[in-house]
Design a protein around this motif. Sequence first.
Motif, PDB file in Angstrom:
ATOM      1  N   GLY A  21       0.837  -1.196   0.000  1.00 31.92           N
ATOM      2  CA  GLY A  21       0.000   0.000   0.000  1.00 31.92           C
ATOM      3  C   GLY A  21       0.870   1.243   0.000  1.00 31.92           C
ATOM      4  O   GLY A  21       2.069   1.195  -0.251  1.00 31.92           O
ATOM      5  N   GLY A  22       0.254   2.355   0.262  1.00 32.02           N
ATOM      6  CA  GLY A  22       0.973   3.624   0.255  1.00 32.02           C
ATOM      7  C   GLY A  22       1.095   4.180  -1.150  1.00 32.02           C
ATOM      8  O   GLY A  22       0.354   3.789  -2.058  1.00 32.02           O
ATOM      9  N   PHE A  23       2.031   5.093  -1.312  1.00 35.88           N
ATOM     10  CA  PHE A  23       2.206   5.782  -2.585  1.00 35.88           C
ATOM     11  C   PHE A  23       3.475   5.340  -3.296  1.00 35.88           C
ATOM     12  O   PHE A  23       4.439   4.916  -2.660  1.00 35.88           O
ATOM     13  N   LEU A  24       3.465   5.483  -4.595  1.00 34.02           N
ATOM     14  CA  LEU A  24       4.713   5.428  -5.339  1.00 34.02           C
ATOM     15  C   LEU A  24       5.539   6.630  -4.905  1.00 34.02           C
ATOM     16  O   LEU A  24       4.986   7.658  -4.492  1.00 34.02           O
ATOM     17  N   ARG A  25       6.851   6.517  -5.005  1.00 27.92           N
ATOM     18  CA  ARG A  25       7.734   7.601  -4.567  1.00 27.92           C
ATOM     19  C   ARG A  25       8.416   8.238  -5.772  1.00 27.92           C
ATOM     20  O   ARG A  25       8.731   7.559  -6.752  1.00 27.92           O
ATOM     21  N   ALA A  26       8.677   9.527  -5.657  1.00 29.72           N
ATOM     22  CA  ALA A  26       9.327  10.250  -6.755  1.00 29.72           C
ATOM     23  C   ALA A  26      10.633   9.578  -7.160  1.00 29.72           C
ATOM     24  O   ALA A  26      10.956   9.514  -8.341  1.00 29.72           O
ATOM     25  N   GLY A  27      11.368   9.056  -6.214  1.00 28.85           N
ATOM     26  CA  GLY A  27      12.629   8.389  -6.510  1.00 28.85           C
ATOM     27  C   GLY A  27      12.456   7.111  -7.315  1.00 28.85           C
ATOM     28  O   GLY A  27      13.416   6.607  -7.881  1.00 28.85           O
TER      29      GLY A  27
END
Length: 134
Positions: free
Chosen positions: A103-109
């Motif tokens: 879960g959570g978000f994809l990260r910019a990195g």
Amino acid sequence: TALPVPLRPLTAAEYAELPEDSDHDYELQDGHVIMSAKPIPRHQRAVVQLILQLNPQLPGHLELLPDVDLDMELVPPDQPGTVRVPDLTIVTREAYERVDQEGGFLRAGECVLAVEIHSPGSYRTDQAIKHAEY
């Protein structure tokens, strides 16, 4: 119905806990929830055309995703965050699977490419603010 948003800046994790609202588009900008209108048909057609052109060219270790939350990671996790929703995002399969499992978000990195399609009502935000963040 209104989205129940606390009257203080939110971290990306707090923003992730808000209920979904399929009637509006939201992003988090420096801890503040920003609402925008749903895209117009011309905008959505451009998204579809890009998907049709890009997807067959992607190597197997990448995933092409439309309209997904992307934690911009501009500040430490305990600070008011910024979460954008690019029109198209290409991320590693590893990142995709992490979010699928945890879960959570994809990260910019983890983002290889973020695409914003300009519309008359979003041009300044897309060209100036989001461009600087990406």
